[in-house]
Motif scaffolding. Structure first.
Motif, PDB file in Angstrom:
ATOM      1  N   VAL A 305       0.824  -1.222   0.000  1.00 28.50           N
ATOM      2  CA  VAL A 305       0.000   0.000   0.000  1.00 28.50           C
ATOM      3  C   VAL A 305       0.851   1.262   0.000  1.00 28.50           C
ATOM      4  N   THR A 306       2.117   1.176   0.403  1.00 25.76           N
ATOM      5  CA  THR A 306       2.982   2.355   0.370  1.00 25.76           C
ATOM      6  C   THR A 306       3.846   2.413  -0.892  1.00 25.76           C
ATOM      7  N   SER A 307       3.699   1.430  -1.766  1.00 26.68           N
ATOM      8  CA  SER A 307       4.525   1.372  -2.973  1.00 26.68           C
ATOM      9  C   SER A 307       4.057   2.386  -4.009  1.00 26.68           C
ATOM     10  N   ARG A 308       4.985   2.774  -4.874  1.00 28.03           N
ATOM     11  CA  ARG A 308       4.621   3.625  -6.006  1.00 28.03           C
ATOM     12  C   ARG A 308       3.934   2.830  -7.107  1.00 28.03           C
ATOM     13  N   VAL A 309       3.960   1.509  -6.979  1.00 31.58           N
ATOM     14  CA  VAL A 309       3.406   0.624  -8.000  1.00 31.58           C
ATOM     15  C   VAL A 309       2.553  -0.437  -7.312  1.00 31.58           C
ATOM     16  N   ILE A 310       1.329  -0.650  -7.804  1.00 34.50           N
ATOM     17  CA  ILE A 310       0.535  -1.797  -7.362  1.00 34.50           C
ATOM     18  C   ILE A 310       0.005  -2.471  -8.625  1.00 34.50           C
ATOM     19  N   SER A 311       0.828  -3.306  -9.218  1.00 33.37           N
ATOM     20  CA  SER A 311       0.412  -4.042 -10.401  1.00 33.37           C
ATOM     21  C   SER A 311      -0.547  -5.155  -9.987  1.00 33.37           C
ATOM     22  N   PRO A 312      -1.397  -5.630 -10.903  1.00 34.59           N
ATOM     23  CA  PRO A 312      -2.374  -6.673 -10.531  1.00 34.59           C
ATOM     24  C   PRO A 312      -1.717  -7.942 -10.011  1.00 34.59           C
ATOM     25  N   GLN A 313      -0.507  -8.241 -10.502  1.00 41.24           N
ATOM     26  CA  GLN A 313       0.154  -9.469 -10.047  1.00 41.24           C
ATOM     27  C   GLN A 313       0.614  -9.399  -8.590  1.00 41.24           C
ATOM     28  N   TYR A 314       0.645  -8.191  -8.011  1.00 39.56           N
ATOM     29  CA  TYR A 314       0.973  -8.088  -6.584  1.00 39.56           C
ATOM     30  C   TYR A 314      -0.051  -8.846  -5.735  1.00 39.56           C
ATOM     31  N   MET A 315      -1.277  -8.949  -6.247  1.00 38.38           N
ATOM     32  CA  MET A 315      -2.318  -9.650  -5.502  1.00 38.38           C
ATOM     33  C   MET A 315      -2.013 -11.133  -5.385  1.00 38.38           C
ATOM     34  N   ILE A 316      -1.231 -11.674  -6.312  1.00 34.73           N
ATOM     35  CA  ILE A 316      -0.830 -13.086  -6.225  1.00 34.73           C
ATOM     36  C   ILE A 316      -0.032 -13.313  -4.951  1.00 34.73           C
ATOM     37  N   TRP A 317       0.857 -12.376  -4.621  1.00 35.13           N
ATOM     38  CA  TRP A 317       1.666 -12.502  -3.396  1.00 35.13           C
ATOM     39  C   TRP A 317       0.747 -12.542  -2.176  1.00 35.13           C
ATOM     40  N   LEU A 318      -0.209 -11.615  -2.149  1.00 35.61           N
ATOM     41  CA  LEU A 318      -1.087 -11.510  -0.984  1.00 35.61           C
ATOM     42  C   LEU A 318      -2.000 -12.726  -0.863  1.00 35.61           C
ATOM     43  N   LEU A 319      -2.436 -13.267  -1.994  1.00 36.09           N
ATOM     44  CA  LEU A 319      -3.250 -14.479  -1.957  1.00 36.09           C
ATOM     45  C   LEU A 319      -2.451 -15.648  -1.387  1.00 36.09           C
ATOM     46  N   GLY A 320      -1.206 -15.800  -1.817  1.00 31.49           N
ATOM     47  CA  GLY A 320      -0.383 -16.891  -1.325  1.00 31.49           C
ATOM     48  C   GLY A 320      -0.123 -16.794   0.166  1.00 31.49           C
ATOM     49  N   LEU A 321       0.214 -15.608   0.645  1.00 32.45           N
ATOM     50  CA  LEU A 321       0.481 -15.430   2.074  1.00 32.45           C
ATOM     51  C   LEU A 321      -0.804 -15.562   2.893  1.00 32.45           C
ATOM     52  N   SER A 322      -1.927 -15.086   2.356  1.00 29.29           N
ATOM     53  CA  SER A 322      -3.204 -15.260   3.046  1.00 29.29           C
ATOM     54  C   SER A 322      -3.543 -16.739   3.175  1.00 29.29           C
ATOM     55  N   ALA A 323      -3.255 -17.505   2.131  1.00 28.85           N
ATOM     56  CA  ALA A 323      -3.527 -18.934   2.165  1.00 28.85           C
ATOM     57  C   ALA A 323      -2.693 -19.630   3.237  1.00 28.85           C
ATOM     58  N   VAL A 324      -1.434 -19.232   3.370  1.00 25.47           N
ATOM     59  CA  VAL A 324      -0.587 -19.817   4.412  1.00 25.47           C
ATOM     60  C   VAL A 324      -1.161 -19.493   5.795  1.00 25.47           C
ATOM     61  N   CYS A 325      -1.616 -18.254   5.985  1.00 22.67           N
ATOM     62  CA  CYS A 325      -2.227 -17.889   7.267  1.00 22.67           C
ATOM     63  C   CYS A 325      -3.427 -18.787   7.569  1.00 22.67           C
ATOM     64  N   LEU A 326      -4.278 -18.998   6.589  1.00 24.86           N
ATOM     65  CA  LEU A 326      -5.484 -19.782   6.806  1.00 24.86           C
ATOM     66  C   LEU A 326      -5.203 -21.264   6.988  1.00 24.86           C
ATOM     67  N   SER A 327      -3.992 -21.690   6.646  1.00 19.64           N
ATOM     68  CA  SER A 327      -3.644 -23.101   6.871  1.00 19.64           C
ATOM     69  C   SER A 327      -3.431 -23.393   8.353  1.00 19.64           C
ATOM     70  N   SER A 328      -3.318 -22.340   9.165  1.00 25.16           N
ATOM     71  CA  SER A 328      -3.131 -22.491  10.610  1.00 25.16           C
ATOM     72  C   SER A 328      -4.404 -22.079  11.342  1.00 25.16           C
ATOM     73  N   ARG A 329      -4.828 -22.885  12.288  1.00 25.52           N
ATOM     74  CA  ARG A 329      -6.006 -22.554  13.081  1.00 25.52           C
ATOM     75  C   ARG A 329      -5.723 -21.438  14.081  1.00 25.52           C
ATOM     76  N   HIS A 330      -4.447 -21.066  14.244  1.00 25.86           N
ATOM     77  CA  HIS A 330      -4.071 -20.032  15.215  1.00 25.86           C
ATOM     78  C   HIS A 330      -4.032 -18.626  14.601  1.00 25.86           C
ATOM     79  N   THR A 331      -4.240 -18.510  13.297  1.00 28.37           N
ATOM     80  CA  THR A 331      -4.073 -17.214  12.650  1.00 28.37           C
ATOM     81  C   THR A 331      -5.055 -16.175  13.179  1.00 28.37           C
TER      82      THR A 331
END
Length: 412
Positions: A305-331
């Motif tokens: 959100v502080t970057s000068r660039v937010i290309s659509p592919q940046y969302m791939i990173w966030l989806l992957g990290l969100s998925a890792v969070c949801l793999s844990s019941r402690h998130t």
């Protein structure tokens, strides 16, 4: 015991959604899908760079080359499938990385105290970007970050090595490291990352000329129209600001009065985001099994959100990290992952579906930008608040003892 029925459903869902993405890629020439613009980056730009790299050097002097040297092997890798055209081999390798991420999340989700929600989120979340992920190499980078996080409970050395390889391809995977538990684990991960990164960079420098030439082009980047700053400038244009949109450094950027000030403000906010992460780490006292995952998602959100660039592919990173969070019941990031999914869906409307409106700065295009970026800003703020609260010391009461695994980072 592996839960066979849910895993079978996930495999079926992956097959169906990826077939849909391939179908959309085949229809890339349709005006609603970008008129061929989505796959053009692979067919023309990546293929051109492949030719340059295959002759032993990086694209020196090319202003569009803004990637760390580890991107070189990724763009050369389609040559490992000589029976296919470059674009087809590239898509096959993206899908292979997608399979690796899915398999890793399924394996993690079938362990005790874990969840298959992460795998389901990834399988269902990536198609929200339509066919864009198949024409970018961000799935490969995300695979390295996901594997690094999932390897952390078993091997901090493997985590550090994977982080280094990911950072050499696109810098953001280094943001996995702030969430590694304090003490010996953090020292081991950082040392392995440094050693692996140094060795890999040396090998690349020996194989390809001028691996650090990309740094010159990064410094010249302006404000991309899809960034938070770009959305503000798009709003300003409706109030009489005389700026224009131009294609520069591989993206559509604003030019005109005050653009440099917005770019400098973005850089200052990025420094502020880094300071916020340092403050959190210094004050954090409680580590749960999900804290490294939650911290990685929070860090990448803050820097996005502080970057000068937010290309659509940046969302791939966030989806992957969100998925890792949801793999844990402690998130503690479940509400954040919902906001990320919503922002991802809007990102596909922005690009490629309504990109002409966004570039023209019309009210519908501006509204889409503001809405998507508002979701990302809300996700970043909420993520940091949840991360802060879950890692602060729990209130103690007379006669109450806290579990050592939650109070001592070294115990993780």
């Amino acid at each position: 015991m592996i839960r066979r029925a849910p895993v079978a459903l996930l495999i079926a869902a992956w097959s169906a959604t990826r077939a849909l993405m391939l179908w959309l890629l085949a229809l890339d020439g349709h005006p609603l899908l970008g008129g061929g613009g989505v796959s053009r980056e692979v067919r023309q730009l990546y293929h051109h760079w492949y030719g340059v790299l295959s002759h032993g050097g990086f694209p020196v002097g090319d202003p569009l080359w803004q990637y760390p040297p580890g991107a070189g092997p990724v763009l050369l890798s389609p040559g490992l499938l000589p029976g296919l055209a470059y674009v087809h081999a590239f898509v096959v390798l993206v899908l292979a990385a997608d399979v690796v991420i899915t398999a890793a999340l399924v394996r993690a989700g079938t362990a005790p105290t874990r969840s298959l929600r992460g795998a389901a989120y990834w399988i269902g979340g990536l198609p929200l970007l339509l066919h864009v992920p198949l024409a970018r190499y961000d799935v490969q980078v995300t695979a390295l970050a996901v594997l690094a996080l999932l390897a952390l409970p078993r091997s901090t050395r493997a985590c550090g090595a994977l982080v280094a390889l990911g950072a050499l391809v696109k810098v953001w995977p280094v943001l996995v490291l702030p969430g590694v538990p304090k003490g010996r684990a953090a020292r081991t991960a950082c040392l392995c990352a440094a050693a692996t990164g140094t060795a890999a960079l040396t090998a690349l420098a020996l194989a390809l000329d001028r691996p650090l030439d990309f740094l010159r082009n990064q410094g010249g980047r302006g404000v991309q129209i899809e960034s938070v700053g770009g959305a503000l400038l798009s709003l300003a244009s409706h109030a009489g600001w005389p700026g224009t949109v131009r294609y520069r450094y591989g993206a559509m950027e604003f030019t005109g009065p005050y653009v440099s000030s917005v770019a400098h403000a973005s850089l200052a906010l990025t420094v502020g985001a880094f300071a916020m992460l340092l403050l959190w780490r210094a004050r954090a006292r409680r580590w749960t099994p999900a804290t490294p995952y939650d911290a990685a998602l929070c860090a990448v959100l803050l820097f996005t959100v502080t970057s000068r660039v937010i290309s659509p592919q940046y969302m791939i990173w966030l989806l992957g990290l969100s998925a890792v969070c949801l793999s844990s019941r402690h998130t503690a990031q479940r509400p954040v992952t919902a906001l990320v999914a919503a922002a991802t869906a809007l990102s596909a409307v922005i690009y490629p579906v309504c990109y002409d409106e966004v570039m023209a700065g019309t009210w519908p295009g501006t509204a889409l930008l503001v809405a998507r970026n508002a979701l990302l800003l809300a996700a970043a703020a909420l993520s940091y608040v949840h991360l802060w609260r879950t890692t602060r010391p729990a209130p103690s009461f007379p006669g109450q003892q806290q579990h050592p695994a939650l109070t001592s980072p070294a115990g993780q």
